[in-house]
Design a protein around this motif. Structure first.
Motif, PDB file in Angstrom:
ATOM      1  N   PRO A  58       0.819  -1.197   0.000  1.00  0.00           N
ATOM      2  CA  PRO A  58       0.000   0.000   0.000  1.00  0.00           C
ATOM      3  C   PRO A  58       0.864   1.262   0.000  1.00  0.00           C
ATOM      4  CG  PRO A  58      -0.624  -1.504   1.781  1.00  0.00           C
ATOM      5  CD  PRO A  58       0.702  -1.957   1.250  1.00  0.00           C
ATOM      6  N   GLY A  59       0.234   2.372  -0.282  1.00  0.00           N
ATOM      7  CA  GLY A  59       0.913   3.651  -0.337  1.00  0.00           C
ATOM      8  C   GLY A  59       0.260   4.502  -1.407  1.00  0.00           C
ATOM      9  N   ASP A  60       0.176   5.771  -1.151  1.00  0.00           N
ATOM     10  CA  ASP A  60      -0.524   6.661  -2.076  1.00  0.00           C
ATOM     11  C   ASP A  60       0.120   6.675  -3.458  1.00  0.00           C
ATOM     12  OD1 ASP A  60      -2.227   7.361   0.013  1.00  0.00           O
ATOM     13  OD2 ASP A  60      -0.864   8.925   0.703  1.00  0.00           O
ATOM     14  N   VAL A  61       1.436   6.846  -3.514  1.00  0.00           N
ATOM     15  CA  VAL A  61       2.126   6.956  -4.802  1.00  0.00           C
ATOM     16  C   VAL A  61       2.034   5.639  -5.575  1.00  0.00           C
ATOM     17  CG1 VAL A  61       4.318   7.455  -5.931  1.00  0.00           C
ATOM     18  CG2 VAL A  61       3.681   8.703  -3.859  1.00  0.00           C
ATOM     19  N   GLY A  62       2.288   4.513  -4.879  1.00  0.00           N
ATOM     20  CA  GLY A  62       2.211   3.218  -5.542  1.00  0.00           C
ATOM     21  C   GLY A  62       0.817   2.913  -6.054  1.00  0.00           C
ATOM     22  N   THR A  63      -0.207   3.257  -5.263  1.00  0.00           N
ATOM     23  CA  THR A  63      -1.581   2.997  -5.678  1.00  0.00           C
ATOM     24  C   THR A  63      -1.952   3.818  -6.906  1.00  0.00           C
ATOM     25  OG1 THR A  63      -2.243   2.465  -3.407  1.00  0.00           O
ATOM     26  CG2 THR A  63      -3.993   3.049  -4.948  1.00  0.00           C
ATOM     27  N   MET A  66      -0.191   2.348  -9.913  1.00  0.00           N
ATOM     28  CA  MET A  66      -0.788   1.077 -10.310  1.00  0.00           C
ATOM     29  C   MET A  66      -2.063   1.303 -11.112  1.00  0.00           C
ATOM     30  SD  MET A  66      -2.184  -1.988  -7.831  1.00  0.00           S
ATOM     31  CE  MET A  66      -3.593  -1.000  -7.282  1.00  0.00           C
ATOM     32  N   LEU A  67      -2.909   2.194 -10.644  1.00  0.00           N
ATOM     33  CA  LEU A  67      -4.183   2.430 -11.323  1.00  0.00           C
ATOM     34  C   LEU A  67      -3.974   3.101 -12.682  1.00  0.00           C
ATOM     35  CD1 LEU A  67      -6.359   3.547  -8.283  1.00  0.00           C
ATOM     36  CD2 LEU A  67      -6.308   1.313  -9.411  1.00  0.00           C
ATOM     37  N   LEU A  68      -3.047   4.060 -12.746  1.00  0.00           N
ATOM     38  CA  LEU A  68      -2.774   4.706 -14.031  1.00  0.00           C
ATOM     39  C   LEU A  68      -2.188   3.712 -15.029  1.00  0.00           C
ATOM     40  CD1 LEU A  68      -1.315   8.159 -12.890  1.00  0.00           C
ATOM     41  CD2 LEU A  68      -3.565   7.711 -13.903  1.00  0.00           C
ATOM     42  N   ALA A  69      -1.265   2.867 -14.567  1.00  0.00           N
ATOM     43  CA  ALA A  69      -0.673   1.860 -15.454  1.00  0.00           C
ATOM     44  C   ALA A  69      -1.743   0.877 -15.940  1.00  0.00           C
ATOM     45  CB  ALA A  69       0.439   1.117 -14.725  1.00  0.00           C
ATOM     46  N   LEU A  95      -7.255  -2.735  -2.355  1.00  0.00           N
ATOM     47  CA  LEU A  95      -6.027  -3.207  -2.993  1.00  0.00           C
ATOM     48  C   LEU A  95      -6.011  -4.729  -3.089  1.00  0.00           C
ATOM     49  CD1 LEU A  95      -3.455  -0.781  -1.331  1.00  0.00           C
ATOM     50  CD2 LEU A  95      -4.234  -0.751  -3.711  1.00  0.00           C
ATOM     51  N   LYS A  96      -6.481  -5.391  -2.040  1.00  0.00           N
ATOM     52  CA  LYS A  96      -6.522  -6.855  -2.080  1.00  0.00           C
ATOM     53  C   LYS A  96      -7.520  -7.317  -3.139  1.00  0.00           C
ATOM     54  CE  LYS A  96      -6.729 -10.914   0.892  1.00  0.00           C
ATOM     55  NZ  LYS A  96      -6.761 -11.415   2.288  1.00  0.00           N
ATOM     56  N   TRP A  97      -8.681  -6.664  -3.202  1.00  0.00           N
ATOM     57  CA  TRP A  97      -9.659  -7.024  -4.232  1.00  0.00           C
ATOM     58  C   TRP A  97      -9.070  -6.821  -5.621  1.00  0.00           C
ATOM     59  CZ3 TRP A  97     -11.428  -3.789  -8.074  1.00  0.00           C
ATOM     60  CH2 TRP A  97     -12.438  -4.310  -8.891  1.00  0.00           C
ATOM     61  N   PHE A  98      -8.385  -5.709  -5.838  1.00  0.00           N
ATOM     62  CA  PHE A  98      -7.806  -5.407  -7.153  1.00  0.00           C
ATOM     63  C   PHE A  98      -6.826  -6.496  -7.562  1.00  0.00           C
ATOM     64  CE2 PHE A  98      -4.688  -3.614 -10.001  1.00  0.00           C
ATOM     65  CZ  PHE A  98      -5.430  -2.826 -10.864  1.00  0.00           C
ATOM     66  N   MET A  99      -5.952  -6.884  -6.635  1.00  0.00           N
ATOM     67  CA  MET A  99      -4.964  -7.906  -6.970  1.00  0.00           C
ATOM     68  C   MET A  99      -5.629  -9.237  -7.281  1.00  0.00           C
ATOM     69  SD  MET A  99      -1.880  -6.989  -4.286  1.00  0.00           S
ATOM     70  CE  MET A  99      -0.905  -8.421  -4.761  1.00  0.00           C
ATOM     71  N   GLU A 100      -6.612  -9.620  -6.480  1.00  0.00           N
ATOM     72  CA  GLU A 100      -7.287 -10.886  -6.717  1.00  0.00           C
ATOM     73  C   GLU A 100      -8.100 -10.854  -8.016  1.00  0.00           C
ATOM     74  OE1 GLU A 100      -7.923 -12.960  -2.427  1.00  0.00           O
ATOM     75  OE2 GLU A 100      -9.313 -11.335  -2.912  1.00  0.00           O
ATOM     76  N   ARG A 101      -8.541  -9.680  -8.397  1.00  0.00           N
ATOM     77  CA  ARG A 101      -9.336  -9.568  -9.625  1.00  0.00           C
ATOM     78  C   ARG A 101      -8.462  -9.546 -10.876  1.00  0.00           C
ATOM     79  NH1 ARG A 101     -11.226  -9.554 -13.760  1.00  0.00           N
ATOM     80  NH2 ARG A 101     -13.137  -8.597 -14.580  1.00  0.00           N
TER      81      ARG A 101
END
Length: 336
Positions: A58-63, A66-69, A95-101
């Motif tokens: 987690p983290g604001d910059v990483g999130t 990730m979403l932009l990419a 974030l967990k839902w996103f990864m699992e999806r």
């Protein structure tokens, strides 16, 4: 570079500085849109040029990255570095839902931690990855086979972690009066800052063991290794769900037997016998484990040897190669 850090090096490496997000807590999150406006063009430009995007979360910059990419349909390499098994906030659950999806295919995703079970029953492509801070050279230099002298019994204990109630420092302090019956000169080094430090200091005073406990606060990495080198046992009776506690790994790497609980990855770290696992996190159980570890010179030596052998499996080089192998497997079919 600062102690405990390494300079970045590699082929075609370039650093594009960003202004840091302002504020803390909710204020920081509310200001993220302003931060994106200031830095978004740089982030979008670099992501657009990239063949793939790595985002630690987690983290604001990483999130945000990730979403932009993901929106730009770039292959993702995501490392979840928080507590995968126990998401608490809405953001952590998302974030967990996103990864699992979305893990799978060109999207390679790791959860930091470890268990006999895979990270997700919903998506088998998510893999466990360990965390470490030690190179093979540092492991060789830091570790030493420990021995105890039965003619001069002593118990030098240490715990290094964020100092909150669930990590177990209070239980180790509460065990000291019991340990003193066998080891009158027992000492405990408490390393790290946290909101519960005043409570732990008061507890040591109430139990008349304040002179036995040294509170070091936050120290640099080199000092942590120095304190580990002086200790006999690393005590970590945590009841908190863990990601991958690097302090435990560093204790094993120094040759210290570890006393801890059956939480998250910790049983796997002691599977070779580099310490003792507690069935319950109580002062009485801690005290008994300390006495058990120090009762036999041969047993202590075997634990120290197992600790060193375990730590060798978790070098930065092996971390790098484990990730590289997975990335190559996932991305090779798609070409350069």
């Amino acid at each position: 570079s600062p102690d405990g850090e390494m300079a970045l090096a590699g082929h075609h490496l370039r650093v594009r500085p960003l202004s840091p997000p302002a504020g803390r807590g909710w204020r920081r999150k509310m200001l993220i849109p302003w931060w994106i406006l200031r830095n978004g063009s740089v982030i979008l430009k670099e992501i657009a040029k990239a063949d793939a995007v790595h985002t630690p979360i987690p983290g604001d910059v990483g999130t945000v990255g990730m979403l932009l990419a993901f929106l730009l349909r770039k292959p993702l390499f995501v490392r979840h570095c928080g507590n995968w098994l126990a998401p608490k906030t809405l953001a952590e659950r998302f974030l967990k839902w996103f990864m699992e999806r979305f893990s799978g295919g060109r999207n390679v995703m790791f959860a930091t931690g470890g268990s006999a079970e895979p990270p997700s029953q919903r998506n088998e492509t998510i893999r466990w990855i360990f965390a470490t801070s030690l190179t093979e050279e540092e492991l060789a230099r830091t570790g030493r086979l420990r021995q105890i002298d039965p003619q001069r019994p002593q118990a030098r204990l240490i715990i290094a972690c964020r100092q909150d109630e669930r990590k177990g420092t209070g239980r180790v302090i509460a065990a000291l009066p019991l340990i003193r019956r066998s080891y009158p000169d027992v000492t405990l080094d408490v390393v790290g800052d946290g909101s519960a430090l005043p409570e732990f200091r008061n507890l040591a005073e109430r139990l008349n063991v304040a002179e036995r406990v040294r509170f070091h606060g936050k120290v640099d990495h080199r000092r942590v290794l120095e304190l580990l080198d002086r200790a006999d046992l690393f005590c970590y009776p945590t009841t908190s769900s863990e990601g991958f506690p690097k302090a435990v790994l560093e204790a094993l790497a120094s040759g210290l037997p570890v006393i801890t609980t059956r939480v998250s990855v910790l049983p796997l770290l002691l599977v070779r016998g580099g310490g003792l696992l507690l069935d319950e996190a109580t002062p009485e159980a801690v005290a008994l484990a300390v006495k058990t570890c120090l009762a036999s010179e041969q047993q202590y030596l075997a634990m120290s040897r197992a600790a060193l052998e375990t730590a060798k499996e978790f070098s930065l080089e092996r971390w790098r190669d484990t990730i590289a192998a997975q990335l190559h497997t996932a991305w090779a079919p798609y070409g350069p």
